[in-house]
Design a protein around this motif. Structure first.
Motif, PDB file in Angstrom:
ATOM      1  N   GLU A  82       0.795  -0.984   0.146  1.00 59.71           N
ATOM      2  CA  GLU A  82       0.030   0.015  -0.047  1.00 59.71           C
ATOM      3  C   GLU A  82       0.772   1.335   0.076  1.00 59.71           C
ATOM      4  O   GLU A  82       0.419   2.364  -0.246  1.00 59.71           O
ATOM      5  CB  GLU A  82      -0.866   0.012   1.050  1.00 59.71           C
ATOM      6  CG  GLU A  82      -1.901  -1.039   1.270  1.00 59.71           C
ATOM      7  CD  GLU A  82      -1.160  -2.410   2.008  1.00 59.71           C
ATOM      8  OE1 GLU A  82      -2.075  -3.194   2.507  1.00 59.71           O
ATOM      9  OE2 GLU A  82      -0.162  -2.329   2.176  1.00 59.71           O
ATOM     10  N   SER A  93      -2.155   6.205   2.994  1.00 56.18           N
ATOM     11  CA  SER A  93      -2.058   4.893   3.910  1.00 56.18           C
ATOM     12  C   SER A  93      -1.327   5.310   5.209  1.00 56.18           C
ATOM     13  O   SER A  93      -0.291   5.878   4.970  1.00 56.18           O
ATOM     14  CB  SER A  93      -1.932   3.809   3.336  1.00 56.18           C
ATOM     15  OG  SER A  93      -2.686   3.347   2.434  1.00 56.18           O
ATOM     16  N   ASN A 126     -10.629  -0.865   1.714  1.00 55.91           N
ATOM     17  CA  ASN A 126     -10.181  -0.361   2.618  1.00 55.91           C
ATOM     18  C   ASN A 126     -11.052   0.391   3.416  1.00 55.91           C
ATOM     19  O   ASN A 126     -12.230   0.831   2.901  1.00 55.91           O
ATOM     20  CB  ASN A 126      -8.788   0.416   2.535  1.00 55.91           C
ATOM     21  CG  ASN A 126      -8.999   1.396   1.814  1.00 55.91           C
ATOM     22  OD1 ASN A 126     -10.013   1.986   1.619  1.00 55.91           O
ATOM     23  ND2 ASN A 126      -7.879   1.778   1.066  1.00 55.91           N
TER      24      ASN A 126
END
Length: 432
Positions: free
Chosen positions: A213, A355, A321
């Motif tokens: 990520e 992220s 997510n």
């Protein structure tokens, strides 16, 4: 005229935020909302590693649906199948006979479950890291192994107890390992004869890198950080067997371990395959950009179990997510309302902001709007971002209080392993 019924399958991010927005925006008598989920609470999964490490009280990372969805009907049990053809769902309560629920509009958002592989011993000796129950169990388990190692003279038993294996190098695996290793290292000072170097922590990842990520530079820095703490990071490595707690890796390594945590991917909840929902090649519900199930004008879907096109990246799907799930839930609710009122729906569009991940106290890694951060700034960003995203002021306040107390007092190191065996002592008393 009967009041239309909106059935929401799943009480996770999408289900809860959809129901919450509908509750706020529906006119009186405009529709009846039913939320069906196995439990009656939503778990904020990004805080599970901190709950497992004892930084946050486990009850503070869950939101009770009945408290915040006061105008909705909450059903606790399992939705076994959803039928689009006759607009019904089969619901199995935790006890008693199954019932058929009719609906006018349906939101299919059951989330995901761990994706297991046919590895000998995995289901018997492994544990996932998707629920608060698993997080609590893992914390008690790790502390229990420290207790065992400090109490036995048997070196083989001690070595086995102090070996901890995590399979899966994504955010879930890296955060869980980082937080738990940090907690165990902190707890070692209370266990005579056990130091940080006596423990063996191993991260196993099948691909050539961890944390896909974030950028490669941040992933490499994370590997260096973990290895600097004595953690073994094994990429391009597969777990081939875990029978009887004997770990076998495909690089030739074999050893015993009493802790095996499996975070190597997820798959859509099996309920999506039980009815007549249109699925893609990976078993996800096919969705349009309006978050409608393809081919329908009354059924909606989003979250981990849905294949939602990402309009900011043509040809790709939205990643599964929390960032997308929360926003999809709100857009989905607005589109359900628009459909009921005969108005125009709006497509879902959101550019991923990035992220963040925690690697233990004061250490983290982040990539926000293309900018890379590491160490304390990333850790602080992780806590700040997720605290803002945590639902309800009540939970935000309790988590902030947990963190404040953590600055003033040491972490609790009590293993309440008996929580998994509450009747053991009672049965023992009956034999005496």
């Amino acid at each position: 005229m009967a009041v239309p019924r909106i059935l929401i399958v799943g009480g996770g991010y999408v289900g809860m935020y959809t129901a919450l927005r509908l509750q706020r925006r529906l006119r009186r008598g405009e529709a009846h909302v039913t939320v069906a989920d196995f439990g009656s609470y939503m778990t904020y999964q990004p805080f599970l590693p901190e709950a497992a490490a004892g930084n946050i009280e486990p009850r503070h990372v869950v939101v009770p649906l009945r408290r915040i969805l006061r105008s909705c009907e909450i059903l606790s049990g399992t939705v076994e199948s959803v039928s689009l053809a006759d607009r019904t769902a089969r619901f199995q309560p935790h006890e008693g006979p199954a019932v058929t629920i009719g609906y006018d509009y349906v939101v299919v958002a059951p989330g995901s479950v761990s994706r297991l592989l046919p590895i000998p011993g995995l289901t018997d000796h492994g544990i996932g890291f998707k629920t608060v129950e698993e997080a609590i169990h893992l914390r008690n388990h790790v502390l229990g192994k420290l207790d065992l190692a400090a109490s036995t003279p048997d070196e083989r038993v001690r070595r086995r107890a102090l070996t901890f294996v995590f399979v899966g190098g994504g955010y879930a695996g890296v955060e869980a390992l980082g937080e738990l290793e940090d907690m165990a290292a902190d707890a070692c000072r209370y266990f005579e004869g056990i130091g940080r170097g006596d423990m063996r922590w191993i991260l196993v990842e099948a691909t050539d890198r961890i944390l896909p990520e974030v950028g490669e530079d941040m992933a490499r820095w994370t590997v260096q950080e973990l290895r600097g703490r004595g953690i073994e990071v094994r990429t391009r490595t597969l777990l081939t067997s875990a029978e009887n707690g004997h770990i076998v890796l495909d690089d030739g390594q074999e050893f015993d371990a009493e802790t095996l945590v499996w975070t190597a991917g997820v798959k859509p909840n099996p309920v999506v395959a039980a009815g007549d929902l249109p699925l893609d090649e990976k078993g996800r519900v096919k969705a349009t950009a309006y978050l409608r199930i393809k081919g329908t004008d009354f059924a909606f879907t989003a979250g981990d179990a849905a294949a939602v096109p990402d309009l900011t990246r043509p040809g790709l799907l939205c990643p599964p997510n929390a960032q997308h799930a929360v926003r999809q839930g709100r857009r989905l609710a607005d589109n359900v309302l628009a459909t009921i009122r005969g108005q125009t729906c709006t497509p879902y569009r959101h550019r991923d902001v990035g992220s963040v991940a925690s690697l233990g106290l004061y250490q983290g890694v982040a990539q926000i709007y293309g900018r890379q951060m590491r160490g304390f700034p990333a850790w602080f960003m992780h806590r700040t971002y997720h605290l803002m995203r945590m639902p309800t002021f009540n939970k935000k306040s309790r988590i902030l209080m947990d963190w404040t107390l953590g600055l003033l007092f040491p972490r609790e190191i009590v293993s309440l392993g008996a929580l998994q065996r509450p009747h053991a002592e009672f049965k023992l008393a009956g034999r005496s």
